[in-house]
Design an enzyme around this catalytic site. Structure first.
Site, PDB file in Angstrom:
ATOM      1  N   PHE A 149       0.791  -1.216  -0.036  1.00  0.00           N
ATOM      2  CA  PHE A 149       0.098   0.036  -0.071  1.00  0.00           C
ATOM      3  C   PHE A 149       0.884   1.273   0.196  1.00  0.00           C
ATOM      4  O   PHE A 149       0.280   2.104  -0.384  1.00  0.00           O
ATOM      5  CB  PHE A 149      -0.902   0.000   1.134  1.00  0.00           C
ATOM      6  CG  PHE A 149      -0.309   0.594   2.449  1.00  0.00           C
ATOM      7  CD1 PHE A 149      -0.135   1.820   2.896  1.00  0.00           C
ATOM      8  CD2 PHE A 149       0.122  -0.600   3.394  1.00  0.00           C
ATOM      9  CE1 PHE A 149       0.594   2.103   3.947  1.00  0.00           C
ATOM     10  CE2 PHE A 149       0.818  -0.389   4.571  1.00  0.00           C
ATOM     11  CZ  PHE A 149       1.024   0.899   4.994  1.00  0.00           C
ATOM     12  N   LYS A 173      -1.493  -7.230  -8.889  1.00  0.00           N
ATOM     13  CA  LYS A 173      -2.294  -7.383  -8.004  1.00  0.00           C
ATOM     14  C   LYS A 173      -1.980  -6.324  -6.965  1.00  0.00           C
ATOM     15  O   LYS A 173      -1.287  -6.268  -6.119  1.00  0.00           O
ATOM     16  CB  LYS A 173      -2.333  -8.778  -7.257  1.00  0.00           C
ATOM     17  CG  LYS A 173      -3.531  -9.099  -6.232  1.00  0.00           C
ATOM     18  CD  LYS A 173      -3.948  -8.283  -5.366  1.00  0.00           C
ATOM     19  CE  LYS A 173      -2.888  -8.358  -4.045  1.00  0.00           C
ATOM     20  NZ  LYS A 173      -3.621  -7.600  -2.871  1.00  0.00           N
ATOM     21  N   GLU A 176      -5.312  -3.993  -1.612  1.00  0.00           N
ATOM     22  CA  GLU A 176      -7.007  -3.591  -1.634  1.00  0.00           C
ATOM     23  C   GLU A 176      -7.133  -2.478  -0.777  1.00  0.00           C
ATOM     24  O   GLU A 176      -7.896  -1.848  -0.904  1.00  0.00           O
ATOM     25  CB  GLU A 176      -7.488  -4.682  -0.991  1.00  0.00           C
ATOM     26  CG  GLU A 176      -7.256  -5.038   0.623  1.00  0.00           C
ATOM     27  CD  GLU A 176      -6.006  -5.723   0.907  1.00  0.00           C
ATOM     28  OE1 GLU A 176      -5.773  -6.306   1.928  1.00  0.00           O
ATOM     29  OE2 GLU A 176      -5.004  -6.023  -0.238  1.00  0.00           O
ATOM     30  N   SER A 226       5.580  -6.853   4.344  1.00  0.00           N
ATOM     31  CA  SER A 226       5.863  -7.071   5.724  1.00  0.00           C
ATOM     32  C   SER A 226       6.879  -8.513   5.675  1.00  0.00           C
ATOM     33  O   SER A 226       6.714  -9.332   4.570  1.00  0.00           O
ATOM     34  CB  SER A 226       4.917  -7.321   6.925  1.00  0.00           C
ATOM     35  OG  SER A 226       3.983  -8.450   6.691  1.00  0.00           O
ATOM     36  N   CYS A 281       9.778   1.258   3.452  1.00  0.00           N
ATOM     37  CA  CYS A 281      11.035   0.325   3.953  1.00  0.00           C
ATOM     38  C   CYS A 281      12.153   0.710   4.122  1.00  0.00           C
ATOM     39  O   CYS A 281      13.158   0.089   4.445  1.00  0.00           O
ATOM     40  CB  CYS A 281      10.593  -0.986   2.831  1.00  0.00           C
ATOM     41  SG  CYS A 281      11.049  -0.594   1.229  1.00  0.00           S
ATOM     42  N   GLU A 381       9.720  -3.362  13.585  1.00  0.00           N
ATOM     43  CA  GLU A 381       9.588  -2.452  12.552  1.00  0.00           C
ATOM     44  C   GLU A 381       8.153  -1.668  13.023  1.00  0.00           C
ATOM     45  O   GLU A 381       7.144  -2.283  13.168  1.00  0.00           O
ATOM     46  CB  GLU A 381       9.261  -3.080  11.238  1.00  0.00           C
ATOM     47  CG  GLU A 381       8.977  -1.946  10.185  1.00  0.00           C
ATOM     48  CD  GLU A 381       8.819  -2.686   8.891  1.00  0.00           C
ATOM     49  OE1 GLU A 381       9.186  -1.858   7.832  1.00  0.00           O
ATOM     50  OE2 GLU A 381       8.132  -3.731   8.842  1.00  0.00           O
TER      51      GLU A 381
END
Length: 488
Positions: A149, A173, A176, A226, A281, A381
Site C-alpha cells: 500500500f 495485484k 486492496e 512485511s 521500507c 518495525e
C-alpha cells in the site's frame, strides 16, 4: 459509488467475487470507491489471458517491445500530477512525495528501454575444434506482482517494465487499500495498444494472493510487504515451482558520529524518519549517536516539532496520516511499549488533531529516547512516524548493535571521516548502505537490495537483477562441419 473492476485480456470486467470493501481516504475517512476482494477464478481468468498473450509477446522483437515503453514513459510524464493526486487521496502521503514516487517509477521505465542491450547473451567460438557455444536469454512466461500500500505508483514499476521488455506477460495485484492508482495507470496504459493478455490487473486480498501463488501458469512472482508475509509468499510460491523475489520489512538504523555536520544531518534524518509518515521500507527508524549527543538531540527535537502534519494536498504540509485507524492504534501501542520499557518521550505525536480532518489517522512526529537496546521496540518495525534515539559510546558498539538485528534493508552513517565511513560500508550487514545519506534508495540501474529478514529470494527488483529474474538462460552448443555443406 464506483466499483472497481479487473483488467483481463484487454478489457475491464467485474470480479467473480461479491465481497467488496471500501477504499478510504486516510486523512478524512471519505470513501473513494469500492474494491472487490477477488477470488481464484479472477486469477484463473487473468492467467489464461496472460498465457495466451505471452505466445505472441515473446516472439515480438525486443527492439519493438521497448517502443511500447518509450510511449509509456511519455504517458506517465504527461499524467504524473493526476496520478500523484490519486496517490495522495488513497495513501495519505503528500503531493510532493507522490510526485517523487512517480519520478522513480518513470526512471525504471527509462532503464528498461535499454533492454536490447541489457538482455544480450554471451558467445564463445571454438570451445573445441569446430564447436561454438553461446548463451541466450528467453522470457519466463506469465509473471505477477503483489504490491504493497505504501507506494501504489512506484513499486510495481520495479518489476513491470523489465518483465514486459524481457518478453513476459504480466498480472498486477495492487493492495486492496490503495487500488485506485494502479487502476488509473492501467487505464492509461490502454493507450499503448498492447496485444491482448500481455497486461492484466486483478483486485483482491488474501484469496487472490494465494491463487497467484498456486496457479501453475504463473512462473514468477514479485512481492513487497512485511517480512511475515514475504516469508509466506516465498515459501508457498517457491514450493509451487515459481521464481520469487519477496522484499520484507526493515528496522533501519542510522549512526551519527561526533564529526557529522549537525544541521545537515538532523534535516536529512528528519526527512528520512518522517517522510511518507514513516511508512516506507527505507525509513530511518533507530538513530544511534556515538559520543557527545546534546547538539544533535536538540536539533532533531526542534526539526520534529516544526514538521507540519496534515492533508497531503494542503499547502506547506510535510507529513500525512498513516494508512488506517488500525495502523494508528498499532503505532500508539508501540509507543506505549517503548515507554513501558523505560524510554522517554522527547516529542509526543499521539492523538494529533488537524483542523478540518478530525477523523484522520494522524500521528505527529514522535521521538523516544533511551529505549533499551534489547527491548521489543528496538527490534520491531514501527512503520509510522516514530524516531527511536539511542546513545552508544563507540562506533564498534554501534555496528555490533546494528548487526545483531534480524533485518538488513538499509543502514546509514553520518560522518566526515572517510576511514569510519569505509569501515561502516564494509562491516554493516545491510543491503543498502547510506553514507551521509538518509534514504539509501538505489536508482533504477542498481538492484533494490536487502539482506537477512528483509528479503527472501536471490534476485532483487530493478536493474540487472530484474533482467536476470525475468529471463531464463539457454546454453547452445553447436557444430557445423564443412563436409555437410557439400551435400547442398
Amino acid at each position: 459509488m464506483e466499483k472497481l473492476q479487473n483488467y483481463i485480456n484487454g478489457r475491464w470486467v467485474d470480479s467473480h467475487s461479491d465481497n467488496y470493501v471500501d477504499v478510504v481516504n486516510p486523512a478524512n475517512q471519505e470513501v473513494l470507491a469500492k474494491v472487490p476482494y477477488g477470488n481464484a477464478q479472477d486469477v484463473a481468468d487473468a492467467a489464461a489471458a496472460a498465457q495466451e498473450g505471452f505466445q505472441e509477446w515473446r516472439n515480438t522483437p525486443v527492439s519493438k517491445r521497448v517502443q511500447y515503453l518509450f510511449k509509456l514513459k511519455t504517458i506517465l510524464e504527461d499524467n504524473a500530477d493526476d496520478i500523484a493526486r490519486t496517490i495522495t487521496l488513497e495513501s495519505g502521503k503528500t503531493f510532493i512525495e507522490a510526485k517523487a514516487e512517480m519520478v522513480r517509477a518513470i526512471e525504471n521505465v527509462e532503464n528498461a528501454c535499454g533492454m536490447p542491450t541489457l538482455i544480450q547473451g554471451e558467445f564463445s567460438e571454438d570451445i573445441a575444434k569446430g564447436i561454438d557455444e553461446y548463451m541466450i536469454r528467453q522470457p519466463l512466461g506469465p509473471c505477477a506482482c503483489i504490491a504493497p500500500f505504501n507506494f501504489p505508483g512506484m513499486i510495481t514499476f520495479w518489476f513491470l517494465p523489465y518483465a514486459l521488455a524481457c518478453g513476459n506477460s504480466y498480472i498486477i495485484k495492487p493492495s486492496e487499500k490503495v487500488p485506485l492508482t494502479m487502476t488509473k495507470i492501467v487505464g492509461l496504459m490502454e493507450q499503448l495498444d498492447l496485444p491482448k493478455g500481455v497486461l492484466n490487473l486483478v483486485q483482491g486480498a488474501r484469496e487472490t494472493v494465494d491463487a497467484i501463488l498456486e496457479h501453475p501458469v504463473i512462473k514468477g512472482i514479485s512481492f513487497v510487504g512485511s517480512s511475515n508475509v514475504a516469508r509466506y509468499v516465498y515459501a508457498k510460491g517457491s514450493a509451487n515451482g515459481k521464481r520469487v523475489q519477496a522484499q520484507g520489512g526493515a528496522k533501519n538504523p542510522v549512526i551519527v558520529l561526533p564529526d557529522a555536520d549537525i544541521d545537515m544531518t538532523s534535516q536529512i534524518v528528519i526527512d528520512s524518519v518522517y517522510g511518507c509518515a514513516g511508512q516506507r521500507c527505507l525509513a530511518a527508524s533507530t538513530i544511534i549517536t556515538v559520543g557527545e549527543h546534546k547538539d544533535i538531540t536538540e536539533s532533531l527535537v526542534e526539526s520534529a516539532r516544526n514538521r507540519k502534519t496534515g492533508f497531503g494536498l494542503d499547502s506547506d504540509v510535510l507529513m500525512g496520516p498513516v494508512i488506517t485507524a488500525e495502523s494508528k492504534n498499532r503505532v500508539h501501542s508501540l509507543i506505549d511499549k517503548g515507554l513501558h520499557e523505560g524510554g522517554r518521550l522527547l516529542v509526543d505525536g499521539r492523538n494529533a488533531k488537524i483542523d478540518g480532518y478530525e477523523n484522520g489517522n494522524f500521528i505527529a512526529p514522535t521521538i523516544i529516547e533511551d529505549i533499551p537496546l534489547d527491548g521489543e521496540l528496538a527490534a520491531t518495525e514501527i512503520f509510522g512516524p516514530v524516531l527511536s534515539l539511542v546513545h552508544i559510546n563507540t562506533i564498534e558498539e554501534a555496528i555490533r548493535f546494528i548487526n545483531s538485528g534480524k533485518y538488513g534493508n538499509m543502514a546509514c552513517i553520518f560522518t566526515s571521516s572517510g576511514l569510519n565511513a569505509r569501515r561502516f560500508r564494509h562491516e554493516a550487514e545491510a543491503g543498502n548502505i547510506g553514507i551521509n545519506i538518509g534514504v539509501a534508495a538505489p536508482v533504477a540501474q542498481f538492484p533494490f537490495s536487502g539482506w537477512k529478514d528483509s528479503f527472501y529470494g536471490d534476485l532483487h527488483g530493478q536493474g540487472k537483477h530484474a533482467v536476470e529474474f525475468f529471463t531464463q538462460t539457454k546454453v547452445v552448443i553447436e557444430r557445423w562441419l564443412k563436409e555437410w555443406n557439400r551435400k547442398f
